[in-house]
Design a protein around this motif. Structure first.
Motif, PDB file in Angstrom:
ATOM      1  N   PRO A  18      44.722  46.372  31.344  1.00 41.30           N
ATOM      2  CA  PRO A  18      45.944  46.993  32.340  1.00 41.30           C
ATOM      3  C   PRO A  18      45.763  47.932  32.584  1.00 41.30           C
ATOM      4  N   ALA A  19      43.595  48.692  33.215  1.00 39.75           N
ATOM      5  CA  ALA A  19      43.561  50.056  33.864  1.00 39.75           C
ATOM      6  C   ALA A  19      43.839  50.041  34.739  1.00 39.75           C
ATOM      7  N   ALA A  20      43.977  50.710  35.385  1.00 39.21           N
ATOM      8  CA  ALA A  20      44.401  51.100  37.060  1.00 39.21           C
ATOM      9  C   ALA A  20      43.442  50.351  37.841  1.00 39.21           C
ATOM     10  N   ALA A  21      43.911  49.996  39.088  1.00 43.70           N
ATOM     11  CA  ALA A  21      43.115  49.637  40.150  1.00 43.70           C
ATOM     12  C   ALA A  21      41.836  50.141  40.325  1.00 43.70           C
ATOM     13  N   GLY A  22      40.378  49.976  40.266  1.00 46.90           N
ATOM     14  CA  GLY A  22      39.185  50.551  40.892  1.00 46.90           C
ATOM     15  C   GLY A  22      38.176  51.167  39.580  1.00 46.90           C
ATOM     16  N   LEU A  27      32.613  41.895  38.196  1.00 44.76           N
ATOM     17  CA  LEU A  27      32.228  40.427  37.235  1.00 44.76           C
ATOM     18  C   LEU A  27      31.962  39.420  37.967  1.00 44.76           C
ATOM     19  N   PRO A  28      31.084  38.333  37.758  1.00 42.26           N
ATOM     20  CA  PRO A  28      31.461  37.151  38.161  1.00 42.26           C
ATOM     21  C   PRO A  28      31.628  36.765  37.541  1.00 42.26           C
ATOM     22  N   ALA A  29      33.047  35.465  37.273  1.00 47.71           N
ATOM     23  CA  ALA A  29      34.155  35.111  36.682  1.00 47.71           C
ATOM     24  C   ALA A  29      33.197  33.628  36.702  1.00 47.71           C
ATOM     25  N   TRP A  30      33.253  33.312  37.614  1.00 44.30           N
ATOM     26  CA  TRP A  30      32.840  31.648  37.942  1.00 44.30           C
ATOM     27  C   TRP A  30      31.892  31.872  39.222  1.00 44.30           C
ATOM     28  N   GLY A  31      30.797  30.849  39.248  1.00 40.62           N
ATOM     29  CA  GLY A  31      30.364  30.564  39.991  1.00 40.62           C
ATOM     30  C   GLY A  31      29.532  29.387  40.027  1.00 40.62           C
ATOM     31  N   SER A  32      28.602  28.873  41.209  1.00 40.88           N
ATOM     32  CA  SER A  32      28.198  27.921  41.563  1.00 40.88           C
ATOM     33  C   SER A  32      26.997  27.806  42.292  1.00 40.88           C
ATOM     34  N   GLY A  63      40.598  38.897  34.241  1.00 39.66           N
ATOM     35  CA  GLY A  63      40.528  40.416  35.510  1.00 39.66           C
ATOM     36  C   GLY A  63      41.556  40.625  35.746  1.00 39.66           C
ATOM     37  N   ALA A  64      42.406  41.665  35.974  1.00 40.10           N
ATOM     38  CA  ALA A  64      43.902  41.749  36.600  1.00 40.10           C
ATOM     39  C   ALA A  64      43.738  41.758  38.188  1.00 40.10           C
ATOM     40  N   ARG A  65      41.787  42.160  38.964  1.00 39.75           N
ATOM     41  CA  ARG A  65      42.667  41.532  40.341  1.00 39.75           C
ATOM     42  C   ARG A  65      40.990  40.454  40.485  1.00 39.75           C
ATOM     43  N   VAL A  66      41.315  39.755  41.373  1.00 41.42           N
ATOM     44  CA  VAL A  66      40.780  39.253  41.491  1.00 41.42           C
ATOM     45  C   VAL A  66      39.618  38.557  43.260  1.00 41.42           C
ATOM     46  N   ARG A  67      38.641  38.938  43.350  1.00 44.60           N
ATOM     47  CA  ARG A  67      37.549  38.476  45.306  1.00 44.60           C
ATOM     48  C   ARG A  67      37.115  37.123  44.950  1.00 44.60           C
ATOM     49  N   VAL A  68      37.055  36.341  46.188  1.00 42.64           N
ATOM     50  CA  VAL A  68      36.411  35.532  46.400  1.00 42.64           C
ATOM     51  C   VAL A  68      35.105  35.196  46.731  1.00 42.64           C
ATOM     52  N   GLU A 190      37.690  41.929  38.546  1.00 45.93           N
ATOM     53  CA  GLU A 190      38.119  43.590  38.031  1.00 45.93           C
ATOM     54  C   GLU A 190      38.215  43.608  36.893  1.00 45.93           C
ATOM     55  N   THR A 191      37.550  43.778  35.915  1.00 43.93           N
ATOM     56  CA  THR A 191      37.768  43.916  34.420  1.00 43.93           C
ATOM     57  C   THR A 191      36.607  45.176  33.524  1.00 43.93           C
ATOM     58  N   CYS A 192      37.637  45.224  32.430  1.00 45.31           N
ATOM     59  CA  CYS A 192      36.847  46.328  31.141  1.00 45.31           C
ATOM     60  C   CYS A 192      36.792  45.358  30.153  1.00 45.31           C
ATOM     61  N   SER A 193      37.443  44.172  29.927  1.00 41.22           N
ATOM     62  CA  SER A 193      37.601  43.453  28.974  1.00 41.22           C
ATOM     63  C   SER A 193      36.440  42.678  28.895  1.00 41.22           C
TER      64      SER A 193
END
Length: 403
Positions: A18-22, A27-32, A63-68, A190-193
């Motif tokens: 639930p942390a605020a954005a930023g 962190l990488p969550a998936w990759g190939s 994570g609460a926010r994602v980028r590709v 984006e994650t703190c967990s």
């Protein structure tokens, strides 16, 4: 024998922080790992001209926010992306998405992007709370056919290609399935967990040959389940890959920077690669004793290079012993080849060469014939584990060294 803490045995699906954005790291969550595919693993000429590509991936942390991250790493011309979206998959065996979760991706605020030859491009972040092991659909409208496709052939997951811009469609009209990934190299959250990432660098055994298509039962998937979202596991395996020479995809030393060191938050590297180097040496003609000795020296020297470069970035490197493959008909290994494998494994097991050792050889070998893969774990080719074998490999990892 693996010793695991009781708290490590229960997979936990972490909700988005639930942390605020930023305020949390990316962190990488998936990759190939990307490569230029051969003709057998490429889309037909013109298939990506004014076409929509939908690909299903499974991140291993929340994570609460994602980028590709989209990739033109092997392209020779700019890659023109017209639009891209992200959504939860409705069924990872189909092109359907949960339209209520659809998010349009932007690139420096624009709907599309032109990715230079050899480059990757991260999308702007979007808010989409994702739990560990959610299936996500990344949909990309490609304006023009790439001269050279950037891809990951061994996806063990079904992707879909359809004509026109269908990036926002709930399903893809007239889609053609293909069991490869194209132009997609990573998902970050984006994650703190989660506590950083574990990267597995390897060949077809890490890539998952022998696993179930769309089943997500590679040894890295099963290891991620054991970690339960506390750390990401990023699979950077390429089928047929070698440490010293290019084969299928760039050699491991050549791709180390892009596939491992460039990723944010990597704390651990598991290295399981070298069997293709050993098998190739004498596959077509006998090798001399000096050639065998030189291969072992060069291969272990390359391992030492990988360890040194990773440690310089604060990454712990865990050496995985090479699995037996004496029964393989493609390499038809002999006693000298087996001696090479034993010599390499002895170097891996030597204290100090790696930060820890994951002894897959001990777990996977046939007790009656230690130079052969255990039949219970063998797909039938004497080289690649089956899903039960991948489970045994994942269970062999002591989670305490990764946490």
């Amino acid at each position: 024998m693996r010793v695991a803490l009781a708290s490590c045995l229960t997979p936990l699906l972490f909700a988005a922080a639930p942390a605020a954005a930023g305020t949390c790291p990316w962190l990488p969550a998936w990759g190939s790992s990307q490569m230029a595919p051969d003709a057998a693993n490429s889309l037909p000429d013109g298939a990506l001209a004014d076409a929509t590509l939908r690909q299903i991936v499974r991140p291993s942390i929340a994570g609460a926010r994602v980028r590709v991250r989209l990739s033109n790493a092997f392209g020779r011309a700019p890659l023109r992306i017209g639009a891209a979206t992200l959504a939860r998959s409705a069924d990872n065996r189909s092109a359907r998405i949960d339209v209520a979760t659809l998010r349009a991706l932007a690139f420096a605020g624009a709907a599309g992007v032109v990715i230079p030859p050899g480059g990757d491009w991260l999308s702007d972040p979007v808010t989409l709370p994702v739990a560990a092991f959610d299936d996500l659909a990344v949909t990309v409208h490609v304006r023009g056919q790439p001269e050279v496709q950037t891809a990951h052939p061994g996806s063990r997951a079904t992707s879909y290609v359809a004509k026109g811009d269908q990036a926002r469609a709930g399903d893809l009209a007239g889609a053609t399935p293909t069991d490869h990934w194209f132009l997609l190299s990573g998902i970050e959250v984006e994650t703190c967990s989660a506590k950083g990432a574990v990267v597995a660098l390897g060949d077809s055994i890490t890539d998952g040959r022998g696993s179930t298509t769309n089943g997500n039962d590679r040894w890295t998937d099963l290891l991620a389940r054991r970690l339960g979202g506390r750390a990401a596991v990023i699979n950077q395996g390429i089928g047929g890959n070698r440490v010293l020479l290019d084969g299928l995809g760039p050699n491991a030393l050549a791709r180390l920077d892009r596939d491992v060191l460039a990723l944010p938050g990597v704390r651990h590297l598991v290295l399981l690669e070298g069997i293709n180097d050993i098998g190739t040496l004498a596959r077509e003609a006998p090798a001399t004793a000096e050639q065998h000795r030189a291969l072992v020296a060069h291969l272990t020297g390359a391992y030492a290079q990988i360890v040194a470069r990773a440690r310089a970035r604060g990454i712990k490197v865990h050496g995985a012993t090479l699995l037996p493959f004496r029964g393989n008909d493609y390499y038809h290994p002999d006693a000298a080849t087996e001696a090479d494998r034993q010599a390499v494994n002895a170097w891996i097991r030597t204290p100090g060469n790696f930060d820890s050792v994951i002894d897959f050889d001990r777990v996977m070998r046939d007790p009656a014939r230690p130079d052969h893969l255990n039949p219970a774990f063998d797909t039938g080719d004497g080289l690649h584990p089956n899903p039960a074998g991948f489970r045994a490999m994942a269970d062999a990892v002591d989670l305490r060294v990764l946490e």
